[in-house]
Design an enzyme around this catalytic site. Sequence first.
Site, PDB file in Angstrom:
ATOM      1  N   CYS A  78       0.830  -1.216   0.000  1.00 40.77           N
ATOM      2  CA  CYS A  78       0.000   0.000   0.000  1.00 40.77           C
ATOM      3  C   CYS A  78       0.867   1.270   0.000  1.00 40.77           C
ATOM      4  O   CYS A  78       1.512   1.549  -0.997  1.00 40.77           O
ATOM      5  CB  CYS A  78      -0.991  -0.044   1.151  1.00 40.77           C
ATOM      6  N   HIS A 178      -3.227  -5.277   1.678  1.00 44.45           N
ATOM      7  CA  HIS A 178      -2.584  -5.543   2.977  1.00 44.45           C
ATOM      8  C   HIS A 178      -2.643  -7.015   3.383  1.00 44.45           C
ATOM      9  O   HIS A 178      -3.464  -7.383   4.223  1.00 44.45           O
ATOM     10  CB  HIS A 178      -3.301  -4.737   4.065  1.00 44.45           C
ATOM     11  N   GLU A 180      -0.901  -8.483   5.467  1.00 44.09           N
ATOM     12  CA  GLU A 180      -0.619  -8.597   6.907  1.00 44.09           C
ATOM     13  C   GLU A 180      -1.886  -8.460   7.751  1.00 44.09           C
ATOM     14  O   GLU A 180      -1.867  -8.723   8.947  1.00 44.09           O
ATOM     15  CB  GLU A 180       0.444  -7.572   7.334  1.00 44.09           C
TER      16      GLU A 180
END
Length: 201
Positions: A78, A178, A180
């Site tokens: 991002c 994302h 994560e």
Amino acid sequence: MTTIGVLALQGGFREHEEMLARLGVATRKVRRAEDLDGLDGLILPGGESTTIRRLASLHGLIEPVRTFAQTHPIWGTCAGLIALANDIGGEAPIFGGLNIRVQRNAFGRQVDSFETAITVPTLDAIASEDERGTPFPAVFIRAPVVEHVGEGVEVLATLEDGRIVAVQQGHVLGTAFHPELTEDTRFHRYFLHMVQSPALA
Ligand code: GLN
């Protein structure tokens, strides 16, 4: 032992560290140039790219990260992808190194954030039997898109409308979303695979 650095000036660095810890990989927060010494790879997290630009400059990290990225695997998610782009529209590049043009906040205000399943064939390189061919849950938060890819850049994933959201140029990986923030560890494992494949460096 492999140690992965996570740029920890602002944004979602903890989530990356947690995911790498779950995978049994040592991590180090990068806040000063010396923190880069001996790292095998570096992750640039999401956050706010203008803030990351300002803090990286204040901490004297612009040139050291640029140099590191020339010879080591690096992954931007991002805002981290924005930081790696050679072209950010009207703005000067932050670190650069990825031969792409990005558009910041490409999804506008109405769809600030959303999750969608995308197909990423490249992940099959590290996928288990069960994972192979299954879509990846991509979480987008005020995300950029890749508007143009230059020479040497491979498109890893697009949205259904064709917009590019994941790319790789040799040892440089970029995702507009994302990984994560999900339970799916494939992108982190893929990055570790890049770190452990000297051919890519
Ligand atoms: N909109 C942010 C920027 O332009 C990126 C958002 C994110 O990293 N989740 O820097």
